[in-house]
Design a protein around this motif. Structure first.
Motif, PDB file in Angstrom:
ATOM      1  N   ILE A 108      -1.062  -8.430   4.251  1.00 57.76           N
ATOM      2  CA  ILE A 108      -0.915  -7.026   3.876  1.00 57.76           C
ATOM      3  C   ILE A 108      -2.139  -6.600   3.075  1.00 57.76           C
ATOM      4  CG2 ILE A 108       0.442  -5.328   2.575  1.00 57.76           C
ATOM      5  CD1 ILE A 108       2.900  -7.084   2.997  1.00 57.76           C
ATOM      6  N   LYS A 161      -1.868  -7.822   9.321  1.00 58.38           N
ATOM      7  CA  LYS A 161      -0.560  -7.514   9.898  1.00 58.38           C
ATOM      8  C   LYS A 161      -0.036  -6.139   9.484  1.00 58.38           C
ATOM      9  CE  LYS A 161       0.849 -12.350  10.347  1.00 58.38           C
ATOM     10  NZ  LYS A 161       1.776 -13.405   9.870  1.00 58.38           N
ATOM     11  N   GLU A 162      -0.282  -5.771   8.218  1.00 58.24           N
ATOM     12  CA  GLU A 162       0.144  -4.449   7.753  1.00 58.24           C
ATOM     13  C   GLU A 162      -0.930  -3.854   6.848  1.00 58.24           C
ATOM     14  OE1 GLU A 162       4.052  -3.781   6.296  1.00 58.24           O
ATOM     15  OE2 GLU A 162       5.013  -5.106   7.765  1.00 58.24           O
ATOM     16  N   TRP A 177      -1.432  -0.632   4.345  1.00 55.95           N
ATOM     17  CA  TRP A 177      -0.749   0.451   3.638  1.00 55.95           C
ATOM     18  C   TRP A 177      -1.783   1.363   2.995  1.00 55.95           C
ATOM     19  CZ3 TRP A 177       3.340  -2.686   0.300  1.00 55.95           C
ATOM     20  CH2 TRP A 177       4.156  -3.431   1.168  1.00 55.95           C
ATOM     21  N   ARG A 231       2.096   3.467   6.524  1.00 55.41           N
ATOM     22  CA  ARG A 231       2.132   2.040   6.841  1.00 55.41           C
ATOM     23  C   ARG A 231       1.732   1.855   8.290  1.00 55.41           C
ATOM     24  NH1 ARG A 231       7.446  -0.520   7.319  1.00 55.41           N
ATOM     25  NH2 ARG A 231       6.995  -2.716   7.561  1.00 55.41           N
ATOM     26  N   TYR A 232       0.690   1.041   8.517  1.00 54.06           N
ATOM     27  CA  TYR A 232       0.267   0.695   9.868  1.00 54.06           C
ATOM     28  C   TYR A 232       0.648  -0.754  10.119  1.00 54.06           C
ATOM     29  CZ  TYR A 232      -2.480   4.993   9.798  1.00 54.06           C
ATOM     30  OH  TYR A 232      -2.858   6.301   9.728  1.00 54.06           O
ATOM     31  N   ILE A 233       1.310  -1.009  11.243  1.00 54.47           N
ATOM     32  CA  ILE A 233       1.778  -2.354  11.582  1.00 54.47           C
ATOM     33  C   ILE A 233       1.073  -2.824  12.845  1.00 54.47           C
ATOM     34  CG2 ILE A 233       3.796  -3.759  12.165  1.00 54.47           C
ATOM     35  CD1 ILE A 233       5.509  -1.744  10.658  1.00 54.47           C
ATOM     36  N   ASP A 282       0.575  -4.470  16.269  1.00 58.93           N
ATOM     37  CA  ASP A 282       1.488  -4.799  17.360  1.00 58.93           C
ATOM     38  C   ASP A 282       1.025  -6.064  18.094  1.00 58.93           C
ATOM     39  OD1 ASP A 282      -0.547  -4.099  19.153  1.00 58.93           O
ATOM     40  OD2 ASP A 282       0.324  -2.155  19.661  1.00 58.93           O
ATOM     41  N   PHE A 342      -3.035  -1.292  15.597  1.00 61.63           N
ATOM     42  CA  PHE A 342      -2.191  -0.717  14.560  1.00 61.63           C
ATOM     43  C   PHE A 342      -1.299   0.378  15.132  1.00 61.63           C
ATOM     44  CE2 PHE A 342      -5.210  -1.888  10.884  1.00 61.63           C
ATOM     45  CZ  PHE A 342      -4.393  -2.923  10.472  1.00 61.63           C
ATOM     46  N   THR A 353       3.835   3.934  11.179  1.00 63.56           N
ATOM     47  CA  THR A 353       5.226   4.305  10.959  1.00 63.56           C
ATOM     48  C   THR A 353       5.217   5.766  10.495  1.00 63.56           C
ATOM     49  OG1 THR A 353       5.158   3.601   8.652  1.00 63.56           O
ATOM     50  CG2 THR A 353       5.813   1.952  10.288  1.00 63.56           C
ATOM     51  N   THR A 358       9.421  -4.569   4.203  1.00 69.96           N
ATOM     52  CA  THR A 358       8.581  -5.223   5.198  1.00 69.96           C
ATOM     53  C   THR A 358       9.126  -6.604   5.505  1.00 69.96           C
ATOM     54  OG1 THR A 358       6.381  -6.164   5.641  1.00 69.96           O
ATOM     55  CG2 THR A 358       7.012  -5.949   3.338  1.00 69.96           C
TER      56      THR A 358
END
Length: 209
Positions: free
Chosen positions: A129, A156-157, A159, A170-172, A174, A179, A182, A193
């Motif tokens: 993160i 992975k994430e 913020w 928040r970008y996750i 895939d 990214f 959300t 999370t």
């Protein structure tokens, strides 16, 4: 990377004692970055230097603490670790040699779950993160470049927190390494999370002055 005279060894390369000695149009590596001896903080993104904002404001510091403390508490007894700036994150593509690393950033907060990525100088490789708290000095080009390098590195994430607008993005990452955003969150909502089971960031508390 800057041209290095062939008759000088790496140890003989000159140090940079003032910011005025730095050519911002040149390309640099982490090896160059390590020779900076002045107090001003810089970040290195794809070989290009960016000046960091002046010392974070009181509100910026408060929000950072309001995010850091719940994460720290949620990670007690777990293998993941959380760190706050100044903390160097070296995003190496393949080679881990200092001369082959061209991106070194200092996010406000990082969570690292792989102990092998940690050394005496910080983190080498993608944190799980990354948290960036925006300030008036943030450069749009810098933010775009950071988004790209975090995505390419496999964070992975990601913020992004705006103290001015009291918003939390928040970008996750895939399964295709891209990214996905959300929805925008703000006061009255909570952040959780899968990376940190049990963490619940109450945004009303995050933005509380």
């Amino acid at each position: 990377m800057k041209n290095i005279k062939p008759y000088l060894t790496e140890d003989e390369q000159p140090a940079y004692k003032t910011l005025n000695e730095v050519d911002f149009s040149a390309l640099y590596s982490y090896a160059d970055y390590m020779r900076f001896e002045f107090e001003e903080r810089l970040e290195l993104i794809k070989g290009h230097l960016f000046k960091m904002s002046p010392a974070p404001s009181r509100i910026h510091q408060g929000i950072s603490g309001n995010i850091f403390v719940p994460i720290y508490n949620a990670l007690k007894g777990k293998s993941c670790r959380v760190y706050s700036a100044p903390f160097d994150v070296r995003l190496a593509k393949k080679m881990q040699d200092d001369k082959e690393i061209f991106t070194v950033v200092q996010p406000d907060i990082v969570v690292v779950c792989d102990p092998a990525k940690l050394d005496q100088r910080g983190c080498i490789g993608a944190p799980d993160i990354v948290v960036e708290i925006l300030s008036p000095g943030n450069n749009k080009k810098e933010l775009i470049n950071k988004y790209e390098v975090y995505e390419e590195a496999g964070v992975k994430e990601y913020w992004i927190v705006s103290p001015t607008h009291k918003t939390f993005f928040r970008y996750i990452l895939d399964e295709n390494g891209k990214f996905q955003p959300t929805k925008m969150l703000t006061e009255g909502e909570e952040v959780t999370t899968s990376i940190i089971p049990g963490l619940k960031l109450v945004l009303e508390e995050v933005f509380q002055d």
